[in-house]
Scaffold this motif. Structure first.
Motif, mmCIF file in Angstrom:
data_model
loop_
_atom_site.group_PDB
_atom_site.id
_atom_site.type_symbol
_atom_site.label_atom_id
_atom_site.label_comp_id
_atom_site.label_asym_id
_atom_site.label_seq_id
_atom_site.Cartn_x
_atom_site.Cartn_y
_atom_site.Cartn_z
ATOM 1 N N TYR A 403 0.825 -1.206 0.000
ATOM 2 C CA TYR A 403 0.000 0.000 0.000
ATOM 3 C C TYR A 403 0.862 1.261 0.000
ATOM 4 N N PHE A 404 1.932 1.258 0.793
ATOM 5 C CA PHE A 404 2.735 2.473 0.956
ATOM 6 C C PHE A 404 3.976 2.527 0.057
ATOM 7 N N ARG A 405 4.164 1.544 -0.810
ATOM 8 C CA ARG A 405 5.393 1.528 -1.614
ATOM 9 C C ARG A 405 5.429 2.619 -2.681
ATOM 10 N N HIS A 406 4.305 3.314 -2.882
ATOM 11 C CA HIS A 406 4.292 4.404 -3.857
ATOM 12 C C HIS A 406 4.528 5.758 -3.198
ATOM 13 N N GLY A 407 5.069 5.752 -1.987
ATOM 14 C CA GLY A 407 5.430 7.000 -1.324
ATOM 15 C C GLY A 407 6.913 7.016 -1.009
ATOM 16 N N VAL A 408 7.346 8.038 -0.301
ATOM 17 C CA VAL A 408 8.748 8.131 0.124
ATOM 18 C C VAL A 408 8.859 7.291 1.397
ATOM 19 N N SER A 409 8.950 5.979 1.201
ATOM 20 C CA SER A 409 8.752 5.046 2.312
ATOM 21 C C SER A 409 9.957 4.185 2.645
ATOM 22 N N ALA A 410 11.065 4.364 1.951
ATOM 23 C CA ALA A 410 12.210 3.467 2.140
ATOM 24 C C ALA A 410 12.699 3.466 3.590
ATOM 25 N N ALA A 411 12.856 4.644 4.182
ATOM 26 C CA ALA A 411 13.346 4.720 5.559
ATOM 27 C C ALA A 411 12.336 4.091 6.532
ATOM 28 N N THR A 412 11.048 4.307 6.282
ATOM 29 C CA THR A 412 10.013 3.712 7.134
ATOM 30 C C THR A 412 10.042 2.199 7.043
ATOM 31 N N PHE A 413 10.232 1.680 5.817
ATOM 32 C CA PHE A 413 10.292 0.231 5.629
ATOM 33 C C PHE A 413 11.488 -0.364 6.359
ATOM 34 N N GLN A 414 12.629 0.336 6.323
ATOM 35 C CA GLN A 414 13.811 -0.142 7.025
ATOM 36 C C GLN A 414 13.569 -0.178 8.533
ATOM 37 N N TYR A 415 12.941 0.873 9.041
ATOM 38 C CA TYR A 415 12.640 0.923 10.475
ATOM 39 C C TYR A 415 11.666 -0.193 10.852
ATOM 40 N N LEU A 416 10.627 -0.374 10.053
ATOM 41 C CA LEU A 416 9.639 -1.409 10.344
ATOM 42 C C LEU A 416 10.273 -2.794 10.300
ATOM 43 N N ASP A 417 11.177 -2.999 9.347
ATOM 44 C CA ASP A 417 11.865 -4.282 9.222
ATOM 45 C C ASP A 417 12.649 -4.597 10.508
ATOM 46 N N TYR A 418 13.352 -3.588 11.010
ATOM 47 C CA TYR A 418 14.125 -3.784 12.233
ATOM 48 C C TYR A 418 13.203 -4.023 13.426
ATOM 49 N N PHE A 419 12.108 -3.276 13.492
ATOM 50 C CA PHE A 419 11.161 -3.429 14.604
ATOM 51 C C PHE A 419 10.576 -4.841 14.632
ATOM 52 N N VAL A 466 11.544 -3.777 -0.006
ATOM 53 C CA VAL A 466 10.426 -3.512 -0.906
ATOM 54 C C VAL A 466 10.772 -2.305 -1.772
ATOM 55 N N PRO A 467 10.731 -2.437 -3.100
ATOM 56 C CA PRO A 467 11.083 -1.307 -3.964
ATOM 57 C C PRO A 467 10.041 -0.192 -3.875
ATOM 58 N N VAL A 468 10.523 1.032 -3.838
ATOM 59 C CA VAL A 468 9.649 2.200 -3.747
ATOM 60 C C VAL A 468 9.601 2.878 -5.108
ATOM 61 N N THR A 469 8.399 3.085 -5.640
ATOM 62 C CA THR A 469 8.225 3.701 -6.958
ATOM 63 C C THR A 469 7.165 4.797 -6.883
ATOM 64 N N ARG A 470 7.309 5.809 -7.690
ATOM 65 C CA ARG A 470 6.332 6.887 -7.744
ATOM 66 C C ARG A 470 5.081 6.427 -8.487
ATOM 67 N N TYR A 471 3.921 6.682 -7.917
ATOM 68 C CA TYR A 471 2.645 6.374 -8.558
ATOM 69 C C TYR A 471 2.185 7.633 -9.276
ATOM 70 N N ARG A 472 2.084 7.563 -10.583
ATOM 71 C CA ARG A 472 1.729 8.734 -11.380
ATOM 72 C C ARG A 472 0.219 8.926 -11.430
ATOM 73 N N TRP A 473 -0.198 10.191 -11.363
ATOM 74 C CA TRP A 473 -1.615 10.512 -11.471
ATOM 75 C C TRP A 473 -2.117 10.129 -12.850
ATOM 76 N N ARG A 474 -3.182 9.360 -12.891
ATOM 77 C CA ARG A 474 -3.720 8.881 -14.155
ATOM 78 C C ARG A 474 -4.740 9.837 -14.768
ATOM 79 N N ALA A 475 -4.949 10.983 -14.111
ATOM 80 C CA ALA A 475 -5.813 12.048 -14.640
ATOM 81 C C ALA A 475 -7.170 11.486 -15.049
ATOM 82 N N TYR A 476 -7.556 11.758 -16.298
ATOM 83 C CA TYR A 476 -8.869 11.340 -16.778
ATOM 84 C C TYR A 476 -8.808 10.061 -17.601
ATOM 85 N N SER A 477 -7.703 9.341 -17.504
ATOM 86 C CA SER A 477 -7.493 8.174 -18.364
ATOM 87 C C SER A 477 -7.877 6.853 -17.696
ATOM 88 N N ILE A 478 -8.525 6.910 -16.517
ATOM 89 C CA ILE A 478 -8.942 5.674 -15.853
ATOM 90 C C ILE A 478 -10.198 5.156 -16.550
#
Length: 491
Positions: A403-419, A466-478
């Motif tokens: 759910y959160f992999r499309h945000g700036v989440s790498a540091a959070t994922f590392q912290y969660l992994d350690y926790f 978990v790889p973190v990638t930017r989720y692009r806005w799909r505008a009116y193309s959904i």
């Protein structure tokens, strides 16, 4: 009915079969027609839909979706779980009896069973209303018929409980406009939205597109079915559409689309981006609403005064629905202050090592606290095998990280992994108090990299990788799910 075969025999729904597959194809073709007709004529009111609701194909597909739903393990006041109705004969009997009752006009929804569940980690409870198996069947069939019609008129700025749309689309749109000068945000919260929606106001909006009196009577009957409390008392449903019903999210979207229409009309009134810019240059403001079910924000390209004025404006729009804003939970803020939406923290910050500011989206503190609480609950008891514990943890962690992999989440994922690693190793020490670290590493910390807990081929999920990638806005193309479906039967 047009587009459906004339067969009246009920489809075998005991499991995946050629009959069910063909029924799904026919239903999809009919849905595509309904969607196309609704889109071509926004003012059209649909009659003769009741025969679709009661058609064997629609009932068969509806039951298949009810049975595959996660809530199929939960019973209503009939004390029957849909998952337990698996025998072909029992399914056929349920579909046949329900269809006969509908056709005879004697079908009456039973009260929903009230169930209180925790609302996040706020300590508060949220009310669910669980319908009976037969009521879920009819609601699912109604949804199959009504959804393509109303989807044709829904605005592209809403994302919750709509086909082919997700929370990440809403976050991506906010990110896009926040980087384009929409820096003031009206973050709104509606008080008990699903419990307080006015039935007359909701039915009025349903009647705008539906003219079939029998379908309207069914929808109203579900709204008025009542609620059975845990003590066995039945309470009348005066307002609201209880969460837990299959039809409830669609009905809530029908009601709340009044917000989308209001702000989209203001957006469209300027016509082009150039005219909107000229309007802002003259001291005006432009607005963009982003809604996910009953959660929404209004982004403002203007001043704080423009944003503050939305308190009264939004209140006036939702008042006819019997709804009002929760003042304690609604606020006006600047994008530099940041705000939480759908589990994400959205905030503009100065990029490290530069003087430039960028809008970032990352897991909120509340979302991180919630997953940590869940991990603590899973690892609290040491009365099961490590493999079972890892399987449970991996399911929870994989879903949260996806759910959160499309945000700036790498540091959070590392912290969660350690926790999580610390929690599992603590669980191992509690379960095996006589074992020293060397023995624990040899027996249980055999996964790689980093001495991952593992047993029977199951290793602790690597949240930090978990790889973190930017989720692009799909505008009116959904696309609508029925856009590419042929509406004529295959030859």
């Amino acid at each position: 009915m047009p587009g459906l075969s004339g067969q009246e025999a009920l489809v075998n729904t005991g499991g995946p079969s050629a009959e069910l597959y063909e029924a799904e194809r026919r239903v999809l073709r009919m849905q595509a027609k309904l969607h196309r007709w609704a889109a071509a004529d926004p003012g059209r009111r649909f009659d003769d839909l009741f025969n679709l609701v009661t058609h064997p194909d629609f009932l068969a597909v509806a039951w298949d979706r009810v049975r595959r739903n996660k809530g199929a393990r939960t019973a209503g006041v009939d004390r029957v779980t849909p998952r337990s109705i698996s025998d072909d004969a029992a399914v056929a009997a349920l579909l046949s009896e329900t269809r006969q009752q509908l056709k005879a006009g004697v079908f009456t929804p039973l009260p929903v069973r009230e169930r209180m569940i925790p609302k996040g980690n706020t300590g508060k409870l949220r009310r669910l209303g669980i319908p009976t198996a037969a009521d879920r069947l009819v609601q699912a069939s109604l949804k199959l018929v009504l959804e393509p019609i109303f989807e044709a008129g829904f605005k592209p700025v809403s994302y919750g409980f709509r086909p082919k749309r997700r929370a990440q689309d809403a976050i991506a749109e906010i990110h896009y406009f926040a980087t384009k000068g929409y820096h003031w945000v009206f973050e709104a919260d509606i008080t008990a939205c699903f419990d307080e929606i006015s039935h007359p106001a909701l039915m009025s909006r349903v009647r705008d597109r539906i003219g079939d009196k029998r379908v309207l009577a069914l929808v109203k009957a579900f709204l008025k079915a009542g609620i059975m409390t845990a003590g066995g008392q039945v309470r009348d449903s005066v307002t609201g559409t209880p969460q837990g019903g299959i039809l409830s999210p669609l009905l809530a979207n029908i009601a709340l689309s009044v917000l989308d229409e209001h702000f989209c009309a203001k957006w469209d009134a300027h016509g082009t981006g150039g005219r909107r810019a000229a309007h802002r240059a003259r001291g005006g403001a432009t607005y963009r609403i982003v809604r996910y079910a009953d959660d929404f924000v209004v982004l403002v390209s203007g001043s704080q005064t423009h944003a503050e004025a939305l308190w009264d404006e939004v209140a006036q729009v939702i008042a006819p629905l019997g709804l009002h804003l929760a003042e304690a939970k609604s606020q006006v803020c600047h994008i530099d202050e940041g705000f939480d939406f759908l589990g994400f923290r959205i905030q503009r910050r100065t990029k490290q090592g530069t003087s430039k500011k960028y809008v970032y989206t990352y897991p909120s503190k509340k979302a991180l606290a919630a997953i940590k609480d869940k991990v603590r609950a899973i690892t609290h008891k040491s009365d099961r095998a490590l493999a079972l514990l890892l399987r449970h943890l991996n399911l929870v962690l994989r879903g949260w990280c996806n759910y959160f992999r499309h945000g700036v989440s790498a540091a959070t994922f590392q912290y969660l992994d350690y926790f999580v690693w610390c929690r599992v190793t603590r669980w191992l020490r509690k379960r095996h108090p006589q074992a020293n670290w060397k023995e624990l590493r040899r027996r249980f910390l055999t996964g790689t990299p980093g001495q991952r807990p593992a047993e029977d081929g199951i290793m602790l999920f690597l949240a930090g990788q978990v790889p973190v990638t930017r989720y692009r806005w799909r505008a009116y193309s959904i696309p609508a799910p029925w856009a590419s479906i042929a509406t004529e039967p295959a030859s």
